[in-house]
Write a protein that holds these residues in place. Structure first.
Motif, PDB file in Angstrom:
ATOM      1  N   ALA A  39       0.831  -1.202   0.000  1.00  0.00           N
ATOM      2  CA  ALA A  39       0.000   0.000   0.000  1.00  0.00           C
ATOM      3  C   ALA A  39       0.868   1.255   0.000  1.00  0.00           C
ATOM      4  O   ALA A  39       0.608   2.196  -0.756  1.00  0.00           O
ATOM      5  N   LEU A  40       1.901   1.279   0.826  1.00  0.00           N
ATOM      6  CA  LEU A  40       2.802   2.430   0.862  1.00  0.00           C
ATOM      7  C   LEU A  40       3.517   2.608  -0.471  1.00  0.00           C
ATOM      8  O   LEU A  40       3.569   3.717  -1.009  1.00  0.00           O
ATOM      9  N   GLN A  41       4.055   1.523  -0.986  1.00  0.00           N
ATOM     10  CA  GLN A  41       4.791   1.584  -2.254  1.00  0.00           C
ATOM     11  C   GLN A  41       3.886   2.063  -3.388  1.00  0.00           C
ATOM     12  O   GLN A  41       4.235   2.950  -4.158  1.00  0.00           O
ATOM     13  N   ARG A  42       2.713   1.487  -3.493  1.00  0.00           N
ATOM     14  CA  ARG A  42       1.813   1.828  -4.604  1.00  0.00           C
ATOM     15  C   ARG A  42       1.197   3.216  -4.430  1.00  0.00           C
ATOM     16  O   ARG A  42       0.914   3.891  -5.410  1.00  0.00           O
ATOM     17  N   THR A  43       1.002   3.634  -3.191  1.00  0.00           N
ATOM     18  CA  THR A  43       0.499   4.992  -2.967  1.00  0.00           C
ATOM     19  C   THR A  43       1.538   6.016  -3.406  1.00  0.00           C
ATOM     20  O   THR A  43       1.199   7.005  -4.065  1.00  0.00           O
ATOM     21  N   ARG A  44       2.804   5.774  -3.084  1.00  0.00           N
ATOM     22  CA  ARG A  44       3.867   6.685  -3.529  1.00  0.00           C
ATOM     23  C   ARG A  44       3.943   6.729  -5.051  1.00  0.00           C
ATOM     24  O   ARG A  44       4.106   7.789  -5.645  1.00  0.00           O
ATOM     25  N   ALA A  45       3.819   5.571  -5.686  1.00  0.00           N
ATOM     26  CA  ALA A  45       3.960   5.493  -7.145  1.00  0.00           C
ATOM     27  C   ALA A  45       2.736   6.015  -7.892  1.00  0.00           C
ATOM     28  O   ALA A  45       2.869   6.694  -8.914  1.00  0.00           O
ATOM     29  N   LEU A  46       1.550   5.696  -7.393  1.00  0.00           N
ATOM     30  CA  LEU A  46       0.319   5.988  -8.141  1.00  0.00           C
ATOM     31  C   LEU A  46      -0.375   7.280  -7.716  1.00  0.00           C
ATOM     32  O   LEU A  46      -1.187   7.811  -8.467  1.00  0.00           O
ATOM     33  N   ARG A  47      -0.107   7.762  -6.508  1.00  0.00           N
ATOM     34  CA  ARG A  47      -0.734   8.963  -5.968  1.00  0.00           C
ATOM     35  C   ARG A  47      -2.264   8.958  -6.127  1.00  0.00           C
ATOM     36  O   ARG A  47      -2.852   9.856  -6.726  1.00  0.00           O
ATOM     37  N   PRO A  48      -2.916   7.938  -5.572  1.00  0.00           N
ATOM     38  CA  PRO A  48      -4.379   7.885  -5.677  1.00  0.00           C
ATOM     39  C   PRO A  48      -5.022   9.002  -4.858  1.00  0.00           C
ATOM     40  O   PRO A  48      -4.430   9.504  -3.901  1.00  0.00           O
ATOM     41  N   ASP A  49      -6.225   9.351  -5.239  1.00  0.00           N
ATOM     42  CA  ASP A  49      -6.982  10.316  -4.438  1.00  0.00           C
ATOM     43  C   ASP A  49      -7.443   9.654  -3.140  1.00  0.00           C
ATOM     44  O   ASP A  49      -7.448  10.282  -2.085  1.00  0.00           O
ATOM     45  N   ILE A  50      -7.837   8.383  -3.249  1.00  0.00           N
ATOM     46  CA  ILE A  50      -8.374   7.630  -2.113  1.00  0.00           C
ATOM     47  C   ILE A  50      -7.647   6.297  -1.984  1.00  0.00           C
ATOM     48  O   ILE A  50      -7.467   5.582  -2.978  1.00  0.00           O
ATOM     49  N   VAL A  51      -7.255   5.959  -0.762  1.00  0.00           N
ATOM     50  CA  VAL A  51      -6.740   4.629  -0.457  1.00  0.00           C
ATOM     51  C   VAL A  51      -7.805   3.944   0.391  1.00  0.00           C
ATOM     52  O   VAL A  51      -8.117   4.411   1.497  1.00  0.00           O
ATOM     53  N   LEU A  52      -8.395   2.874  -0.141  1.00  0.00           N
ATOM     54  CA  LEU A  52      -9.330   2.054   0.635  1.00  0.00           C
ATOM     55  C   LEU A  52      -8.475   1.069   1.412  1.00  0.00           C
ATOM     56  O   LEU A  52      -7.776   0.250   0.826  1.00  0.00           O
ATOM     57  N   LEU A  53      -8.501   1.146   2.719  1.00  0.00           N
ATOM     58  CA  LEU A  53      -7.554   0.409   3.553  1.00  0.00           C
ATOM     59  C   LEU A  53      -8.250  -0.472   4.575  1.00  0.00           C
ATOM     60  O   LEU A  53      -9.035   0.016   5.393  1.00  0.00           O
ATOM     61  N   ASP A  54      -7.935  -1.757   4.536  1.00  0.00           N
ATOM     62  CA  ASP A  54      -8.367  -2.682   5.576  1.00  0.00           C
ATOM     63  C   ASP A  54      -7.441  -2.494   6.776  1.00  0.00           C
ATOM     64  O   ASP A  54      -6.276  -2.103   6.621  1.00  0.00           O
ATOM     65  N   LEU A  55      -7.932  -2.766   7.968  1.00  0.00           N
ATOM     66  CA  LEU A  55      -7.100  -2.625   9.162  1.00  0.00           C
ATOM     67  C   LEU A  55      -6.371  -3.909   9.530  1.00  0.00           C
ATOM     68  O   LEU A  55      -5.333  -3.861  10.190  1.00  0.00           O
ATOM     69  N   LEU A  56      -6.912  -5.044   9.135  1.00  0.00           N
ATOM     70  CA  LEU A  56      -6.302  -6.326   9.488  1.00  0.00           C
ATOM     71  C   LEU A  56      -5.474  -6.820   8.306  1.00  0.00           C
ATOM     72  O   LEU A  56      -5.975  -7.481   7.411  1.00  0.00           O
ATOM     73  N   LEU A  57      -4.203  -6.469   8.336  1.00  0.00           N
ATOM     74  CA  LEU A  57      -3.280  -6.819   7.263  1.00  0.00           C
ATOM     75  C   LEU A  57      -2.147  -7.674   7.822  1.00  0.00           C
ATOM     76  O   LEU A  57      -1.825  -7.578   9.003  1.00  0.00           O
ATOM     77  N   PRO A  58      -1.527  -8.494   6.985  1.00  0.00           N
ATOM     78  CA  PRO A  58      -0.406  -9.307   7.472  1.00  0.00           C
ATOM     79  C   PRO A  58       0.799  -8.440   7.865  1.00  0.00           C
ATOM     80  O   PRO A  58       1.050  -7.417   7.246  1.00  0.00           O
ATOM     81  N   ARG A  59       1.479  -8.845   8.892  1.00  0.00           N
ATOM     82  CA  ARG A  59       2.726  -8.253   9.389  1.00  0.00           C
ATOM     83  C   ARG A  59       2.588  -6.856   9.981  1.00  0.00           C
ATOM     84  O   ARG A  59       3.168  -6.560  11.004  1.00  0.00           O
ATOM     85  N   THR A  60       1.878  -5.955   9.343  1.00  0.00           N
ATOM     86  CA  THR A  60       1.728  -4.586   9.833  1.00  0.00           C
ATOM     87  C   THR A  60       0.255  -4.240   9.832  1.00  0.00           C
ATOM     88  O   THR A  60      -0.422  -4.437   8.835  1.00  0.00           O
ATOM     89  N   SER A  61      -0.236  -3.708  10.931  1.00  0.00           N
ATOM     90  CA  SER A  61      -1.659  -3.387  10.974  1.00  0.00           C
ATOM     91  C   SER A  61      -1.964  -2.149  10.153  1.00  0.00           C
ATOM     92  O   SER A  61      -1.102  -1.294   9.928  1.00  0.00           O
ATOM     93  N   GLY A  62      -3.186  -2.073   9.708  1.00  0.00           N
ATOM     94  CA  GLY A  62      -3.632  -0.904   8.966  1.00  0.00           C
ATOM     95  C   GLY A  62      -3.534   0.369   9.789  1.00  0.00           C
ATOM     96  O   GLY A  62      -3.267   1.438   9.259  1.00  0.00           O
ATOM     97  N   TYR A  63      -3.756   0.242  11.101  1.00  0.00           N
ATOM     98  CA  TYR A  63      -3.637   1.412  11.969  1.00  0.00           C
ATOM     99  C   TYR A  63      -2.252   2.040  11.836  1.00  0.00           C
ATOM    100  O   TYR A  63      -2.116   3.248  11.754  1.00  0.00           O
TER     101      TYR A  63
END
Length: 138
Positions: A39-63
C-alpha cells in the motif's frame, strides 16, 4: 476522475470492489495492494486520491500504516473499510489520520458515496458507527 487504490489482504474482496467501482464513470481503480508495505509503495507510485484500507493486514496493521500513508502522500486520503466495528477502532483510525471509516457490511452504494465524499475533502463515518461514537462519548 477519482483515483482509488484498494488495500486488503483478501484477493476476492479486492476483485469484487474493483469490479464494482469500475462501473462508476467518475471512479478509476489505479491499483491493488495486499499488504501495508505494498500500500505504501503503490500509494507513492500511483498517488491515488483515495486509499481504501483494511485494518487487518499481514505483518503490519492498517492502523500503523495510516500515518505513513498520510505523511508520504499528503494528497491521498485514507478511507478505512474494515470488519472492525468497535467505536475504539473507529477512533483509533481517525486519530491516526484516516478521513473516513466504513464497515465491510456496508452496501456497495454506501461505499461509492463514501469515496465521493472523502474525495471532496469531507470526512465520512458510517451512520451506525457514528451514532455509537456519540453514545460512547456521552
Amino acid at each position: 476522475m477519482i483515483g482509488v487504490l484498494i488495500c486488503d489482504d483478501h484477493e476476492l474482496l479486492r476483485a469484487g470492489m474493483c469490479s464494482r467501482l469500475e462501473r462508476e464513470p467518475d471512479i478509476s481503480v489505479l491499483g491493488e495492494a495486499g499488504t501495508a508495505e505494498q500500500a505504501l509503495q503503490r500509494t507513492r507510485a500511483l498517488r491515488p486520491d483515495i486509499v481504501l484500507l483494511d485494518l487487518l493486514l499481514p505483518r503490519t496493521s492498517g492502523y500503523e500504516v495510516i500515518a505513513d500513508l498520510v505523511r508520504q502522500a499528503p494528497t491521498s486520503r485514507v478511507l478505512v473499510v474494515s470488519s472492525q466495528a468497535a467505536p475504539s477502532s473507529v477512533r483509533r483510525a481517525l486519530s491516526a489520520g484516516a478521513a473516513g471509516y466504513l464497515p465491510k457490511r456496508a452496501s456497495d452504494r454506501e461505499l461509492v458515496a463514501a469515496i465521493r465524499r472523502v474525495a471532496r475533502g469531507e470526512g465520512y463515518v458510517d451512520p451506525d458507527l457514528g451514532a455509537k461514537l456519540v453514545v460512547d462519548a456521552a
